[in-house]
Design a protein around this motif. Structure first.
Motif, PDB file in Angstrom:
ATOM      1  N   GLN A  90      -4.255   3.239  -1.871  1.00  0.00           N
ATOM      2  CA  GLN A  90      -5.536   3.751  -2.368  1.00  0.00           C
ATOM      3  C   GLN A  90      -6.047   4.940  -1.564  1.00  0.00           C
ATOM      4  N   LEU A  91      -5.477   5.146  -0.388  1.00  0.00           N
ATOM      5  CA  LEU A  91      -5.865   6.332   0.378  1.00  0.00           C
ATOM      6  C   LEU A  91      -5.095   7.572  -0.054  1.00  0.00           C
ATOM      7  N   TYR A 103     -21.601   1.685  -7.135  1.00  0.00           N
ATOM      8  CA  TYR A 103     -21.524   2.782  -6.188  1.00  0.00           C
ATOM      9  C   TYR A 103     -22.338   3.932  -6.768  1.00  0.00           C
ATOM     10  N   ARG A 116     -12.719   0.897   8.821  1.00  0.00           N
ATOM     11  CA  ARG A 116     -12.466   0.844   7.378  1.00  0.00           C
ATOM     12  C   ARG A 116     -13.507   1.669   6.614  1.00  0.00           C
ATOM     13  N   ARG A 118      -3.424   9.904  -3.423  1.00  0.00           N
ATOM     14  CA  ARG A 118      -4.075  10.434  -4.621  1.00  0.00           C
ATOM     15  C   ARG A 118      -3.926   9.514  -5.832  1.00  0.00           C
ATOM     16  N   PRO A 128      -3.520   0.866   9.741  1.00  0.00           N
ATOM     17  CA  PRO A 128      -4.206  -0.408   9.916  1.00  0.00           C
ATOM     18  C   PRO A 128      -3.540  -1.287  10.965  1.00  0.00           C
ATOM     19  N   ILE A 186      -8.001  12.352   6.725  1.00  0.00           N
ATOM     20  CA  ILE A 186      -7.742  11.259   7.679  1.00  0.00           C
ATOM     21  C   ILE A 186      -6.338  10.678   7.503  1.00  0.00           C
ATOM     22  N   ARG A 213     -10.487  11.300   2.518  1.00  0.00           N
ATOM     23  CA  ARG A 213      -9.113  10.781   2.524  1.00  0.00           C
ATOM     24  C   ARG A 213      -8.095  11.870   2.815  1.00  0.00           C
ATOM     25  N   ARG A 214      -8.421  13.076   2.372  1.00  0.00           N
ATOM     26  CA  ARG A 214      -7.491  14.184   2.607  1.00  0.00           C
ATOM     27  C   ARG A 214      -7.406  14.543   4.088  1.00  0.00           C
ATOM     28  N   PRO A 233     -11.390   0.411  -6.033  1.00  0.00           N
ATOM     29  CA  PRO A 233     -12.539   0.445  -5.131  1.00  0.00           C
ATOM     30  C   PRO A 233     -13.796   0.776  -5.932  1.00  0.00           C
ATOM     31  N   ARG A 278       3.912   7.678   8.335  1.00  0.00           N
ATOM     32  CA  ARG A 278       3.264   7.669   7.022  1.00  0.00           C
ATOM     33  C   ARG A 278       1.853   8.249   7.115  1.00  0.00           C
ATOM     34  N   ALA A 286     -12.575   5.146   6.945  1.00  0.00           N
ATOM     35  CA  ALA A 286     -11.382   5.449   6.139  1.00  0.00           C
ATOM     36  C   ALA A 286     -11.655   5.335   4.639  1.00  0.00           C
ATOM     37  N   THR A 287     -12.926   5.146   4.275  1.00  0.00           N
ATOM     38  CA  THR A 287     -13.383   5.016   2.879  1.00  0.00           C
ATOM     39  C   THR A 287     -12.841   3.761   2.190  1.00  0.00           C
ATOM     40  N   LEU A 288     -12.388   2.793   2.981  1.00  0.00           N
ATOM     41  CA  LEU A 288     -11.875   1.565   2.374  1.00  0.00           C
ATOM     42  C   LEU A 288     -12.973   0.516   2.222  1.00  0.00           C
ATOM     43  N   ASP A 344      -4.381  -0.921   0.453  1.00  0.00           N
ATOM     44  CA  ASP A 344      -5.275   0.048   1.106  1.00  0.00           C
ATOM     45  C   ASP A 344      -4.569   1.384   1.311  1.00  0.00           C
ATOM     46  N   LEU A 345      -3.324   1.279   1.751  1.00  0.00           N
ATOM     47  CA  LEU A 345      -2.576   2.507   2.059  1.00  0.00           C
ATOM     48  C   LEU A 345      -2.363   3.339   0.794  1.00  0.00           C
ATOM     49  N   TRP A 371      -4.687   7.005   8.268  1.00  0.00           N
ATOM     50  CA  TRP A 371      -5.150   5.648   8.573  1.00  0.00           C
ATOM     51  C   TRP A 371      -3.958   4.760   8.880  1.00  0.00           C
TER      52      TRP A 371
END
Lengths: 340, 482
Positions: free
Chosen positions: B107-108, B297, A69, B110, A104, A100, A97-98, B242, A169, A72-74, B104-105, A102
């Motif tokens: 947010q990954l 952050y 995670r 854009r 889960p 990878i 993100r561009r 996030p 996906r 994956a920057t989560l 999560d998906l 991911w």
């Protein structure tokens, strides 16, 4: 059955991106992550080169998902650094993100959507528009063999089909690195084989794949190397082959012959570098004091030359599960968290 | 072995081409929500029911065009659909993404949290627009049947649409909380507030003709509805965002912008309405700012680090309750100055006029109302002082304080003792506010009240800073880092 001729050639392009340059696909440096009362990841470091397939192995709660995670920057590390395709996951999450994809350990789908609508939503969300979006969806459907299921509601898909959809996906934006968390969990044998096959195809395309699983034998077949993690620490990083062989400098060979076992035993006693270990029903186990393939081959040649009718001659390897348990045992015995 | 593909590449392409029902320029979230939303039974049933009710009311109108019952019947169902059914459909909007493990998906991709939230809200409003469009022909037919002021009806429908937008924004904003109970309580609390506001609008504005100040009040109402919608949407967005996303700066700047806009309506001689709206805008913005988590952050602070003025701006615009306290003090300063100005110029002031000590105590007690829960949170729930539960605990404490105030005030009234003895027993700012309002104390006690209010304000600022020193110094370190 026929092998599918589908591939992601157009989409995937070269295995290593220009942006990544010579940077490792994944680099983790002294990464730690703690939550109130739980130290999930403790000072782990490892590197994954572009195009490698790495298996991430560990018991439940070992820190696999947390590490993945973070990559994956989560999630964010409590200390240490992590880089994907040369980009820091904390300071450059958008760039990470561009590059990878991911997947889960949970499903992550909308039951009342069709397969096509689901892929379309994520393609739009990833910024694809017009004809490019259509082409991406088509390529992914073709690769994951979902075209025939395009209009089916996701609720009506089997677990295996669902996992293929999730993989599709994750591939929509043609990522260089794939992070797959327990993709084979809960799949039936057929779906597992299909998934394994897709991952092999992706590896052939040059994708870097970090994959976690409990099923070590499957990882052994798929991965270039395995990363064992226990209680938040990396305890071993090496190839599946070296794990199977262990630290031993000798090779244990199972030999099947026609005729008397005593003949094999006598031959072994007289041969240099060879020790007869035990007799079996139609042969025996011998130990060669080398792991070099050339030495092993020469022993086999000598055996045949000396008139022993060999019907089977194969290297006996440890099961990966046994190797993992053995490593855990060594850690407990030594008190040190690391095994070289 | 993997099964052979059922179709060839050309087939996949032709299948994929079917996904051209919405243009690429549309928000992905809007497209997804529309596809999902229009397929739900609730939408279909509500749409058909509303149409049936419209036809029925029209037929009843034919029989008796001047009947107020027919008029009530007509509007009742529109109000139910637009202000209750539609907003309630957003009750699970954001939390369902967590439930389905899809947040999560998304947010990954854009899509940032703001676009996710606004996309969901737009989809709900697009469906509301369909309802409104479906009602329009009946509105026109009612006009031809007679006894109906078309412009008033149309204005009513417009405000219903805006109201539905705000109610949907409230539901979607609250849906960011994963705890159903908290979500429900917030929705009920905000819903009651919203209904009160809406009833006020309906009764005072739409029923009583047109005029200069009435038009201005309508403009002010529109501003409130717009800010309300923005606030709740950003409230939801920042709750699901996030740590790498900064929503706080925009939220606070927009609140200040809307305040300035509302202050512009002072030209129309409706200063009390303006004061109320400004008070509401700043209150919402401050509560939100004071309950934001502090662990920031470091990347979020990067834009602030670039310039000395940026660092100054970070003191009240940076995410987290630390900047929230500074923002609160600025808002308090703005509101106090404005209240002082209105208090001086207006003859019908609700403030304790002519008594500067009471006036100061009154304003300080209002400020303490906001800070008081923060003191309790940082003293007794330090682990939750900077997390997703902060807002819930804050709301709970405010609710308890409100209940305690009502009980104490009732007791004081029953005993006919509005004096320090009663209020010393329940030392919370709202009680002090009641004491000052009732003005029962003599000069000596007024000074004690003022000192208490001032002390509470200082404690309200000091306690969080002292209790979270480590987090505060970490924040300052990140801000100073080059």
């Amino acid at each position: 059955m026929n092998e599918p001729e589908t591939s992601m050639k157009t989409a995937c392009g070269s295995p290593v991106s220009e942006s990544a340059g010579s940077a490792p696909a994944i680099e983790v440096r002294n990464l730690s992550r703690w939550f109130p009362g739980v130290h999930a990841v403790r000072d782990i470091s490892f590197t994954v080169e572009p195009g490698q397939v790495i298996g991430f192995v560990g018991a439940n709660g070992a820190g696999k998902t947390t590490t993945m995670r973070i990559l994956a920057t989560l999630d964010h590390p409590s200390s240490g650094e992590a880089f994907v395709c040369g980009h820091n996951v904390v300071t450059h999450p958008a760039e990470v993100r561009r590059c990878i994809g991911w997947m889960p350990d949970h499903y992550g789908t909308y039951g009342h959507m069709t397969v096509l609508e689901y892929l379309d939503f994520f393609a739009r969300a990833l910024g694809f528009g017009g004809e490019e979006r259509i082409e991406r969806i088509a390529e992914v459907m073709e690769f994951t063999d979902l075209t025939g299921l395009a209009d089916r509601l996701i609720d009506a898909l089997s677990k295996g089909m669902g996992q293929r959809l999730c993989l599709g996906r994750a591939l929509l934006h043609d990522p260089e690195v794939l992070i797959l968390d327990e993709p084979a969990a809960g799949l039936d044998p057929k779906a597992r084989v299909e998934l394994k096959h897709l991952i092999r195809l992706l590896a052939q395309e040059g994708k870097t794949v970090l994959i976690s699983s409990h099923i070590l034998s499957e990882l052994g077949e798929m991965c270039d190397s395995l990363l064992f993690i226990n209680q938040g620490r990396v305890i071993h990083h090496g190839s599946a082959e070296s794990l199977r062989r262990g630290n031993s400098a000798a090779s244990l060979i199972e030999v099947q012959i026609t005729g008397s076992v005593a003949k094999l035993s006598a031959w072994a006693t007289l041969s240099p570098h060879v020790t007869f270990r035990e007799a079996t029903k139609s042969g025996g186990r011998i130990e060669i004091d080398s792991v070099e393939p050339a030495v092993i081959a020469s022993v086999l040649r000598r055996m045949i030359d000396d008139g022993i009718a060999v019907t089977d001659f194969h290297l006996q390897e440890r099961k990966l599960e046994d190797a993992f348990i053995e490593i855990l045992g060594e850690i407990e015995a030594s008190g040190s968290p690391f095994v070289s | 072995m993997i099964s052979p593909p059922l179709t060839d590449a050309r087939d996949a392409l032709s299948v994929a081409r079917r996904m051209k029902d919405f243009p690429s320029s549309f928000s992905p979230m809007l497209v997804k929500e529309l596809r999902q939303g229009m397929r739900t039974h609730l939408f279909t049933v509500a749409f058909i029911l509303l149409q049936s009710v419209m036809v029925l009311s029209l037929l009843a109108g034919l029989a008796d065009p001047s009947s107020p019952a027919v008029d009530g019947f007509f509007w009742f169902f529109i109000v139910i659909t637009l202000l209750i059914v539609q907003p309630l459909r957003g009750f699970n909007a954001l939390s369902s993404e967590y439930l389905l493990n899809t947040m999560d998906l998304i947010q990954l991709t854009r899509l940032d949290s703001w676009r996710i939230t606004v996309g969901k809200w737009s989809a709900l409003n697009a469906q509301t627009l369909l309802f409104l469009t479906g009602v329009m022909p009946y509105l026109v037919m009612r006009y031809f049947l007679g006894n109906v002021d078309f412009i008033t009806d149309l204005t009513g429908l417009l405000f219903l649409g805006l109201g539905s937008g705000l109610a949907s924004a409230i539901a979607i904003g609250c849906s960011a909380f994963r705890q159903v109970v908290l979500r429900g309580v917030l929705l009920i609390a905000f819903g009651i507030g919203f209904v009160l506001l809406y009833v006020t609008i309906q009764t005072t504005l739409l029923r009583s003709g047109w005029g200069g100040s009435r038009l201005a009040t309508m403009g002010l109402t529109a501003i409130s509805l717009l800010y309300g919608s923005f606030f709740f949407l950003s409230f939801g967005a920042s709750r699901i965002a996030p740590l790498s996303e900064n929503h706080s700066t925009r939220k606070r700047l927009v609140a200040l912008g809307f305040t300035a806009l509302a202050l512009g309506f002072l030209w129309f001689d409706i200063e009390w309405a303006v004061l109320t709206v400004v008070g509401l805008i700043l209150s919402f913005a401050c509560v939100d700012a004071l309950t934001e988590p502090l662990p920031v952050y470091s990347k979020v602070l990067e834009p602030f680090r670039r310039h000395p003025l940026g660092r100054l701006g970070a003191s009240f615009l940076a995410p987290g309750w630390l900047g929230g306290i500074c923002f609160f003090l600025i808002c308090f300063g703005i509101f106090t100055s404005f209240a002082w100005f209105v208090n001086r110029t207006s003859s019908s002031s609700p403030f304790p006029t002519g008594d500067p000590i009471a006036f100061a105590t009154f304003l300080l007690s209002w400020a303490n109302l906001f800070l008081f829960p923060l003191i309790l949170i940082h003293l007794f729930f330090p682990r939750h002082a900077s997390g997703s539960f902060t807002f819930g605990i804050y709301t709970f404490i405010q609710g308890c304080a409100l209940l305690l105030t009502i009980m104490t005030a009732t007791l004081a009234e029953a005993l006919n003792r509005f004096d320090h003895l009663i209020f010393a027993l329940v030392p919370i700012p709202s009680i002090l506010l009641v004491a000052v309002e009732n003005g029962g104390a003599n000069d000596g006690y007024k000074l004690i009240y003022l000192a208490t209010a001032l002390l509470t304000l200082l404690i309200g600022i000091a306690v969080p800073l002292l209790r979270q020193r480590a987090a505060v110094s970490e924040f300052v370190r990140h801000l100073k880092r080059r």
